[in-house]
Write a protein that holds these residues in place. Sequence first.
Motif, PDB file in Angstrom:
ATOM      1  N   THR A 174       0.821  -1.218   0.000  1.00 54.69           N
ATOM      2  CA  THR A 174       0.000   0.000   0.000  1.00 54.69           C
ATOM      3  C   THR A 174       0.854   1.266   0.000  1.00 54.69           C
ATOM      4  OG1 THR A 174      -0.133   0.002   2.421  1.00 54.69           O
ATOM      5  CG2 THR A 174      -1.851  -1.185   1.228  1.00 54.69           C
ATOM      6  N   GLY A 175       2.104   1.150  -0.400  1.00 56.39           N
ATOM      7  CA  GLY A 175       3.032   2.266  -0.291  1.00 56.39           C
ATOM      8  C   GLY A 175       2.650   3.486  -1.105  1.00 56.39           C
ATOM      9  N   ASN A 176       1.917   3.300  -2.210  1.00 52.29           N
ATOM     10  CA  ASN A 176       1.560   4.416  -3.080  1.00 52.29           C
ATOM     11  C   ASN A 176       0.111   4.877  -2.918  1.00 52.29           C
ATOM     12  OD1 ASN A 176       4.126   4.506  -4.461  1.00 52.29           O
ATOM     13  ND2 ASN A 176       3.525   2.613  -5.480  1.00 52.29           N
ATOM     14  N   LEU A 177      -0.554   4.412  -1.861  1.00 52.37           N
ATOM     15  CA  LEU A 177      -1.979   4.676  -1.705  1.00 52.37           C
ATOM     16  C   LEU A 177      -2.259   5.552  -0.495  1.00 52.37           C
ATOM     17  CD1 LEU A 177      -3.262   1.027  -2.295  1.00 52.37           C
ATOM     18  CD2 LEU A 177      -2.883   2.810  -4.000  1.00 52.37           C
ATOM     19  N   ASP A 178      -3.392   6.277  -0.552  1.00 52.23           N
ATOM     20  CA  ASP A 178      -3.812   7.026   0.616  1.00 52.23           C
ATOM     21  C   ASP A 178      -4.328   6.044   1.666  1.00 52.23           C
ATOM     22  OD1 ASP A 178      -6.901   6.765   0.434  1.00 52.23           O
ATOM     23  OD2 ASP A 178      -6.350   7.469  -1.566  1.00 52.23           O
ATOM     24  N   GLU A 179      -4.488   6.534   2.901  1.00 56.26           N
ATOM     25  CA  GLU A 179      -4.791   5.642   4.020  1.00 56.26           C
ATOM     26  C   GLU A 179      -6.094   4.877   3.821  1.00 56.26           C
ATOM     27  OE1 GLU A 179      -5.335   5.800   8.897  1.00 56.26           O
ATOM     28  OE2 GLU A 179      -4.639   7.574   7.792  1.00 56.26           O
ATOM     29  N   GLU A 180      -7.148   5.555   3.353  1.00 59.09           N
ATOM     30  CA  GLU A 180      -8.441   4.894   3.173  1.00 59.09           C
ATOM     31  C   GLU A 180      -8.350   3.787   2.121  1.00 59.09           C
ATOM     32  OE1 GLU A 180     -13.084   5.990   1.997  1.00 59.09           O
ATOM     33  OE2 GLU A 180     -11.597   7.579   2.237  1.00 59.09           O
ATOM     34  N   THR A 181      -7.695   4.088   1.011  1.00 61.90           N
ATOM     35  CA  THR A 181      -7.544   3.084  -0.046  1.00 61.90           C
ATOM     36  C   THR A 181      -6.651   1.946   0.418  1.00 61.90           C
ATOM     37  OG1 THR A 181      -7.773   4.826  -1.702  1.00 61.90           O
ATOM     38  CG2 THR A 181      -6.897   2.721  -2.457  1.00 61.90           C
ATOM     39  N   ALA A 182      -5.622   2.273   1.207  1.00 63.84           N
ATOM     40  CA  ALA A 182      -4.710   1.243   1.718  1.00 63.84           C
ATOM     41  C   ALA A 182      -5.462   0.246   2.595  1.00 63.84           C
ATOM     42  CB  ALA A 182      -3.579   1.896   2.501  1.00 63.84           C
ATOM     43  N   VAL A 183      -6.353   0.741   3.445  1.00 62.35           N
ATOM     44  CA  VAL A 183      -7.138  -0.139   4.305  1.00 62.35           C
ATOM     45  C   VAL A 183      -8.034  -1.041   3.465  1.00 62.35           C
ATOM     46  CG1 VAL A 183      -8.987  -0.207   6.024  1.00 62.35           C
ATOM     47  CG2 VAL A 183      -7.081   1.378   6.298  1.00 62.35           C
ATOM     48  N   ALA A 184      -8.673  -0.473   2.426  1.00 64.01           N
ATOM     49  CA  ALA A 184      -9.558  -1.254   1.562  1.00 64.01           C
ATOM     50  C   ALA A 184      -8.777  -2.345   0.817  1.00 64.01           C
ATOM     51  CB  ALA A 184     -10.262  -0.334   0.565  1.00 64.01           C
ATOM     52  N   VAL A 185      -7.586  -1.994   0.330  1.00 62.78           N
ATOM     53  CA  VAL A 185      -6.765  -2.966  -0.386  1.00 62.78           C
ATOM     54  C   VAL A 185      -6.322  -4.088   0.551  1.00 62.78           C
ATOM     55  CG1 VAL A 185      -4.496  -3.287  -1.458  1.00 62.78           C
ATOM     56  CG2 VAL A 185      -5.985  -1.448  -2.233  1.00 62.78           C
ATOM     57  N   MET A 186      -5.946  -3.733   1.763  1.00 60.51           N
ATOM     58  CA  MET A 186      -5.517  -4.758   2.721  1.00 60.51           C
ATOM     59  C   MET A 186      -6.681  -5.663   3.091  1.00 60.51           C
ATOM     60  SD  MET A 186      -2.671  -5.632   3.930  1.00 60.51           S
ATOM     61  CE  MET A 186      -2.144  -6.957   5.051  1.00 60.51           C
ATOM     62  N   ASP A 187      -7.884  -5.096   3.221  1.00 58.63           N
ATOM     63  CA  ASP A 187      -9.076  -5.912   3.476  1.00 58.63           C
ATOM     64  C   ASP A 187      -9.272  -6.950   2.373  1.00 58.63           C
ATOM     65  OD1 ASP A 187      -9.680  -4.596   5.818  1.00 58.63           O
ATOM     66  OD2 ASP A 187     -11.155  -3.255   4.908  1.00 58.63           O
ATOM     67  N   LEU A 188      -9.112  -6.511   1.126  1.00 55.51           N
ATOM     68  CA  LEU A 188      -9.267  -7.406  -0.015  1.00 55.51           C
ATOM     69  C   LEU A 188      -8.232  -8.518   0.013  1.00 55.51           C
ATOM     70  CD1 LEU A 188      -9.971  -4.796  -2.828  1.00 55.51           C
ATOM     71  CD2 LEU A 188     -11.543  -6.584  -2.058  1.00 55.51           C
ATOM     72  N   LEU A 189      -7.003  -8.157   0.353  1.00 57.20           N
ATOM     73  CA  LEU A 189      -5.940  -9.163   0.396  1.00 57.20           C
ATOM     74  C   LEU A 189      -6.216 -10.197   1.477  1.00 57.20           C
ATOM     75  CD1 LEU A 189      -3.179 -10.151  -0.607  1.00 57.20           C
ATOM     76  CD2 LEU A 189      -2.146  -8.754   1.182  1.00 57.20           C
ATOM     77  N   VAL A 190      -6.571  -9.738   2.656  1.00 58.00           N
ATOM     78  CA  VAL A 190      -6.850 -10.663   3.754  1.00 58.00           C
ATOM     79  C   VAL A 190      -7.994 -11.607   3.393  1.00 58.00           C
ATOM     80  CG1 VAL A 190      -7.689 -10.825   6.131  1.00 58.00           C
ATOM     81  CG2 VAL A 190      -5.944  -9.128   5.537  1.00 58.00           C
ATOM     82  N   GLU A 191      -9.040 -11.055   2.796  1.00 54.64           N
ATOM     83  CA  GLU A 191     -10.190 -11.872   2.392  1.00 54.64           C
ATOM     84  C   GLU A 191      -9.783 -12.924   1.359  1.00 54.64           C
ATOM     85  OE1 GLU A 191     -14.374 -11.233  -0.033  1.00 54.64           O
ATOM     86  OE2 GLU A 191     -13.541  -9.555   1.113  1.00 54.64           O
ATOM     87  N   ALA A 192      -8.989 -12.501   0.371  1.00 54.30           N
ATOM     88  CA  ALA A 192      -8.563 -13.431  -0.675  1.00 54.30           C
ATOM     89  C   ALA A 192      -7.650 -14.510  -0.115  1.00 54.30           C
ATOM     90  CB  ALA A 192      -7.851 -12.662  -1.790  1.00 54.30           C
ATOM     91  N   VAL A 193      -6.745 -14.128   0.764  1.00 55.39           N
ATOM     92  CA  VAL A 193      -5.815 -15.086   1.357  1.00 55.39           C
ATOM     93  C   VAL A 193      -6.570 -16.123   2.181  1.00 55.39           C
ATOM     94  CG1 VAL A 193      -4.008 -15.326   3.101  1.00 55.39           C
ATOM     95  CG2 VAL A 193      -3.803 -13.574   1.333  1.00 55.39           C
ATOM     96  N   GLU A 194      -7.551 -15.659   2.971  1.00 54.33           N
ATOM     97  CA  GLU A 194      -8.320 -16.589   3.805  1.00 54.33           C
ATOM     98  C   GLU A 194      -9.137 -17.550   2.951  1.00 54.33           C
ATOM     99  OE1 GLU A 194     -10.511 -14.080   6.405  1.00 54.33           O
ATOM    100  OE2 GLU A 194      -8.839 -13.807   7.810  1.00 54.33           O
ATOM    101  N   GLU A 195      -9.675 -17.036   1.850  1.00 54.06           N
ATOM    102  CA  GLU A 195     -10.497 -17.887   0.973  1.00 54.06           C
ATOM    103  C   GLU A 195      -9.652 -18.930   0.250  1.00 54.06           C
ATOM    104  OE1 GLU A 195     -13.185 -17.498  -3.080  1.00 54.06           O
ATOM    105  OE2 GLU A 195     -12.877 -15.723  -1.829  1.00 54.06           O
TER     106      GLU A 195
END
Length: 228
Positions: A174-195
Amino acid sequence: MPEAAEDSRAVRIQGVEFAYPGADRPLLAGLDLALERGELAAVLGPSGVGKSTLLNLVAGLAVPRAGRVEVLGTEVTGLNESKAARWRRGSLGFVFQQFHLLPYLTVSENVALPLALNGQRWEEEAVRSFLERLGLGEQAASYPRHLSGGQAQRAAIARALIHRPPVLLADELTGNLDEETAVAVMDLLVEAVEELGTTTLVVTHAPEVASRSHTRYRLSHHRLHREP
């Protein structure tokens, strides 16, 4: 010859030492790391301590001058260049800090690229469905220049996961993203990894990214130190 064996650990690094040519001191020395299958781990540290080098060692893109790197039962340090390339295509997903989307391919074509490189048949509708799950369905036919930073990062994550790799590596996710977008991207990653049950190693300087992981390490003084 590379070794292959069933093990609960997806990544095992033992006593690795790495130095760039001409360097007075090693960048990494006596480095150890073990990740269980399905584990999401984060490595924290400032720029220049060797976080990206660590990912390159796991991916077989860098060769240590001492020690052993084993991924999914394969000794990566024992692979020649052509075998390493084939192994990476089938076993790894890689999210780069700069996204590296090909500008002359649509989002859908970029995401499907790992399938094509692996000789797997793919259908446009299946790729579009995958993109929709990551909030990119409407951008499937767009080109990278038309994407926002968050959309480009989600496309890079989709490309890294489309072939369901058992191991995912992410460099400053998330190095190039604003904080709100970074949180959303990390949420997506965690969800995909768990699935998918993908073993994931993220290197970052951002504590908010590391806080979402199962385990956290700090890279300092050439080695990894487990954090509580």
